[in-house]
Write an enzyme that holds these catalytic residues in place. Sequence first.
Site, PDB file in Angstrom:
ATOM      1  N   SER A 109       0.850  -1.187   0.000  1.00 39.23           N
ATOM      2  CA  SER A 109       0.000   0.000   0.000  1.00 39.23           C
ATOM      3  C   SER A 109       0.885   1.237   0.000  1.00 39.23           C
ATOM      4  O   SER A 109       2.073   1.154  -0.341  1.00 39.23           O
ATOM      5  CB  SER A 109      -0.930  -0.021   1.226  1.00 39.23           C
ATOM      6  OG  SER A 109      -1.904   0.991   1.118  1.00 39.23           O
ATOM      7  N   ASN A 110       0.338   2.376   0.365  1.00 37.89           N
ATOM      8  CA  ASN A 110       1.143   3.602   0.467  1.00 37.89           C
ATOM      9  C   ASN A 110       0.621   4.426   1.637  1.00 37.89           C
ATOM     10  O   ASN A 110      -0.358   4.037   2.280  1.00 37.89           O
ATOM     11  CB  ASN A 110       1.098   4.385  -0.851  1.00 37.89           C
ATOM     12  CG  ASN A 110      -0.322   4.754  -1.234  1.00 37.89           C
ATOM     13  OD1 ASN A 110      -0.982   5.512  -0.544  1.00 37.89           O
ATOM     14  ND2 ASN A 110      -0.812   4.184  -2.328  1.00 37.89           N
ATOM     15  N   ILE A 111       1.259   5.554   1.927  1.00 36.19           N
ATOM     16  CA  ILE A 111       0.950   6.274   3.175  1.00 36.19           C
ATOM     17  C   ILE A 111      -0.162   7.317   3.036  1.00 36.19           C
ATOM     18  O   ILE A 111      -0.368   8.131   3.923  1.00 36.19           O
ATOM     19  CB  ILE A 111       2.217   6.933   3.787  1.00 36.19           C
ATOM     20  CG1 ILE A 111       2.819   7.932   2.792  1.00 36.19           C
ATOM     21  CG2 ILE A 111       3.224   5.873   4.209  1.00 36.19           C
ATOM     22  CD1 ILE A 111       3.911   8.806   3.402  1.00 36.19           C
TER      23      ILE A 111
END
Length: 399
Positions: A209-211
């Site tokens: 995923s990403n932040i």
Amino acid sequence: MKLTGKKIILGVTGSIAAYKAVYLLRRLVEEEADVTVVMTTEAAIFISPLTFRTLSKKPVYTEMFELNQREEITHLYLGRDADMILVAPATANIIGKMANGIADDLLSTILMAAKCPVIMAPAMDSEMYENPIVQRNISCLRQFKVDFTGPAIGPLASGISGPGRMSDPEEILSFVGDKLAMDKDMDGHVTLITAGPTREAIDPVRYISNISSGKMGYAIAGAAKRRGARVILISGPTALTPPSGVECIHVTTSEDMCDAVMNRLAEATVVIMAAAVSDFRPAEKVFSKIKKGESITLNLIKTTDILEEIHRKKGAQFVVGFAAETEDLIINAKEKLKSKHLDMIVANDVSLPEAGFEKDTNIVILMDRWGDVIEYPVMSKSDVADKILDCVIARVSHE
Ligand code: CTP
């Protein structure tokens, strides 16, 4: 101009101009506004609350701690429900109190708790109005987006002539009408907004995923709703509560997000892709937990570019994309504007301390397909949301 159903709190303070507030109330009611009158104790010395009660056909509020039928705290629920608070007449005292954060009676407390637009129609003697302290308080409130109508110049109750007369009720009425119309400038629009990250499963317990926090997309959804649009928010996993009145569709993977967007695209007039969609996903679907070994190699494949899909299937929708960059911001964003066939792109350098993922502020540059480039200073994400929508509305209506 009809104000049908608009919930307006008419705050009346202690000035001789309070008598003009009676006519103002009558006109607001004639325009079908739903008006609740809140008077200060001093205002009630000039005009009886009964006069306002008779015209508004509703209780008039003056006391801070009186019980109400909803058994709620009056200053909170009155402000929470309102589309606008109009203080007319507004004395130097109420202006000074609001500018300095003083909440010592019902009206000043409602003003302190309010989330809706506030308009003040000052009324006072010229000498008071021209006092630099009053002027400072007015400019301070303007910075906090309080609007002022008037005062007019003319003969005053004290016998002198100058600035300080409360604006004519008809003028105040048209100011209120314009302000409410402006605030609902997305009436009739259906805005499809994506927000947050996506998650791509590696196995049943792990993902890529990403932040992204979703804060920017949720802020745009809230602003579009407030401005009168019907809002469909398609959100990846976030810790945020969707703004009230917004239809929120929760998705996990980029594939789910793409499907949800495509399913609802035909309804939309404006599409804003604020989500940080994963660019890659594991090639294989793994249904049991991968056991630990010395090392593991993930085979990643590209996900579908949702904006490309939108371009392929879209009709007349106005499409806005985002460009999250860490270098060559303008060059990369211009390239994305073109390659993704966007009407507008919101470029942000996510490496800056006040911008990008997880922050409450952002620094953006808006670019459109006609070549306009607008750079903004650091702003809260909710202010950025309004700037984006201002630009969308200006461009949609000129198409
Ligand atoms: N986007 C999309 N589908 C994807 C990836 C991104 O629709 N699979 C959208 C994003 O929502 C954003 C825009 O494309 O509005 C640009 O996203 P960004 O991550 O900045 O660029 P990418 O296209 O992913 O390119 P790169 O990561 O190489 O910069």
